[in-house]
Scaffold this motif. Structure first.
Motif, PDB file in Angstrom:
ATOM      1  N   UNK A 132       0.767  -1.184  -0.035  1.00  0.00           N
ATOM      2  CA  UNK A 132       0.059  -0.046   0.110  1.00  0.00           C
ATOM      3  C   UNK A 132       0.744   1.345  -0.013  1.00  0.00           C
ATOM      4  N   UNK A 133       2.245   1.233  -0.261  1.00  0.00           N
ATOM      5  CA  UNK A 133       3.011   2.138   0.052  1.00  0.00           C
ATOM      6  C   UNK A 133       3.083   3.123  -1.201  1.00  0.00           C
ATOM      7  N   UNK A 134       2.315   2.771  -2.311  1.00  0.00           N
ATOM      8  CA  UNK A 134       2.016   3.745  -3.478  1.00  0.00           C
ATOM      9  C   UNK A 134       0.747   4.345  -3.375  1.00  0.00           C
ATOM     10  N   UNK A 135      -0.083   3.845  -2.708  1.00  0.00           N
ATOM     11  CA  UNK A 135      -1.237   4.308  -2.165  1.00  0.00           C
ATOM     12  C   UNK A 135      -1.113   5.452  -1.163  1.00  0.00           C
ATOM     13  N   UNK A 136      -0.117   5.277  -0.161  1.00  0.00           N
ATOM     14  CA  UNK A 136       0.174   6.414   0.820  1.00  0.00           C
ATOM     15  C   UNK A 136       0.888   7.715  -0.057  1.00  0.00           C
ATOM     16  N   UNK A 137       1.626   7.475  -0.837  1.00  0.00           N
ATOM     17  CA  UNK A 137       2.160   8.525  -1.523  1.00  0.00           C
ATOM     18  C   UNK A 137       1.048   9.149  -2.469  1.00  0.00           C
ATOM     19  N   UNK A 138       0.389   8.369  -3.204  1.00  0.00           N
ATOM     20  CA  UNK A 138      -0.494   8.993  -4.274  1.00  0.00           C
ATOM     21  C   UNK A 138      -1.599   9.836  -3.368  1.00  0.00           C
ATOM     22  N   UNK A 139      -2.128   9.263  -2.461  1.00  0.00           N
ATOM     23  CA  UNK A 139      -3.194  10.089  -1.689  1.00  0.00           C
ATOM     24  C   UNK A 139      -2.575  11.111  -0.367  1.00  0.00           C
ATOM     25  N   UNK A 140      -1.153  11.114  -0.244  1.00  0.00           N
ATOM     26  CA  UNK A 140      -0.339  11.741   0.844  1.00  0.00           C
ATOM     27  C   UNK A 140      -1.107  11.666   2.221  1.00  0.00           C
ATOM     28  N   UNK A 141      -1.143  10.137   2.431  1.00  0.00           N
ATOM     29  CA  UNK A 141      -1.504   9.826   3.647  1.00  0.00           C
ATOM     30  C   UNK A 141      -0.391   9.253   4.664  1.00  0.00           C
ATOM     31  N   UNK A 142      -0.188   9.455   5.885  1.00  0.00           N
ATOM     32  CA  UNK A 142       0.504   8.705   6.486  1.00  0.00           C
ATOM     33  C   UNK A 142       0.170   7.421   7.243  1.00  0.00           C
ATOM     34  N   UNK A 143       0.572   6.505   7.458  1.00  0.00           N
ATOM     35  CA  UNK A 143      -0.147   5.313   8.185  1.00  0.00           C
ATOM     36  C   UNK A 143       0.797   5.010   9.481  1.00  0.00           C
ATOM     37  N   UNK A 144       0.214   5.014  10.678  1.00  0.00           N
ATOM     38  CA  UNK A 144       0.769   5.112  11.928  1.00  0.00           C
ATOM     39  C   UNK A 144       0.322   3.693  12.852  1.00  0.00           C
TER      40      UNK A 144
END
Length: 292
Positions: A132-144
């Motif tokens: 899901x790393x690419x999705x995090x970059x695309x949507x500019x979301x951080x996952x904690x």
């Protein structure tokens, strides 16, 4: 550091009837409000986003895996479905206008097979979050990622384990949430856990050992905040306690909260308590600068 409060003080399921809480939380002086996400399809995303935007309040998300979703399942089909679910959570987070998605997303709460984490389970979890790393970059979301205590998971319980997990994933948008309720059980020293995580620490749930009002239990928030200052933490102190609401039969506090402690008391007294500690640190820092 910013102050926020979790909707868990009021309810375990945030829906349209709870929208009036958003301006209320803003009026209480908070910068952020955290809502729960189980199935993104259950959230009134457009309405929630509009309410946050009109109140100029930041939204953060705490996600819990719903039934049938398990990134470390021995069933490959379930693991594939779980990655798709995580991607949808990231997308929904962005649609809500939030930039932080947190929670124990590596396994379902209460998933307790009678073994220690295996090499396969570790690899499956790492692969899921790398996917899901690419999705995090695309949507500019951080996952904690949030470690939780041994009665709720067998997989990630401590800051050390969570740090190692983040290092295995190797993505700059993936970090760690410390929840002081869980850390009070699993860490020998919560301030030391903060220091250990350093830049991997992305979010903090400020919660007493009994989920009640901050400062009335035995969690050493003064030491924790000192450690946060030392590592340069500039994220949220997100108050996560459980109040009692007679109208919320499914809220976390319905079973455990002190009947005399309302959600509003959890929020307001917690904010006063944390502000007092932060003000003391500011005073001492000012004095040290002046005398230095």
């Amino acid at each position: 550091m910013k102050l926020g409060v979790s909707a868990f003080a009021w309810t375990s399921k945030f829906d349209q009837q709870h929208l009036p809480l958003i301006p209320k939380v803003k009026d209480m002086g908070f910068s952020g409000f955290e809502i729960a996400m189980f199935d993104p399809a259950d959230l009134a995303i457009s309405e929630i986003r509009r309410a946050f935007e009109s109140s100029d309040l930041e939204c953060t998300i705490c996600a819990i895996l719903p039934p049938g979703i398990n990134p470390i399942s021995p069933d490959a089909a379930v693991r594939k479905k779980s990655i798709q679910h995580l991607m949808r959570c990231v997308e929904a987070c962005a649609e809500l206008g939030a930039t932080l998605l947190g929670g124990p997303l590596y396994a379902p709460i209460g998933y307790l097979p009678e073994h220690r984490p295996t090499a396969d389970e570790w690899s499956w979890a790492v692969e899921a979050f790398q996917a899901i790393g690419e999705s995090l970059n695309d949507f500019q979301v951080n996952l904690s990622i949030e470690p939780v205590n041994r009665s709720e998971t067998f997989f990630l319980r401590t800051a050390e384990e969570a740090k190692r997990f983040c290092q295995s994933i190797g993505h700059p948008r993936i970090g760690v949430t410390i929840d002081t309720f869980h850390a009070n059980i699993e860490e020998r020293n919560i301030a030391a856990a903060v220091a250990l995580l350093g830049p991997h620490l992305m979010h903090l749930h400020a919660s007493e050992n009994d989920r009640g009002p901050l400062g009335r239990g035995h969690v050493d928030f003064a030491a924790i905040i000192a450690a946060l200052i030392d590592v340069g933490y500039d994220g949220y102190l997100m108050i996560e306690g459980f109040g009692y609401s007679p109208s919320e039969a499914r809220s976390p506090g319905a079973l455990w909260a002190d009947l005399s402690v309302s959600p509003e008391e959890i929020a307001s007294s917690g904010a006063r308590y944390l502000k007092g500690i932060l003000a003391a640190h500011s005073h001492f820092a000012s004095c040290a600068t002046t005398t230095g």
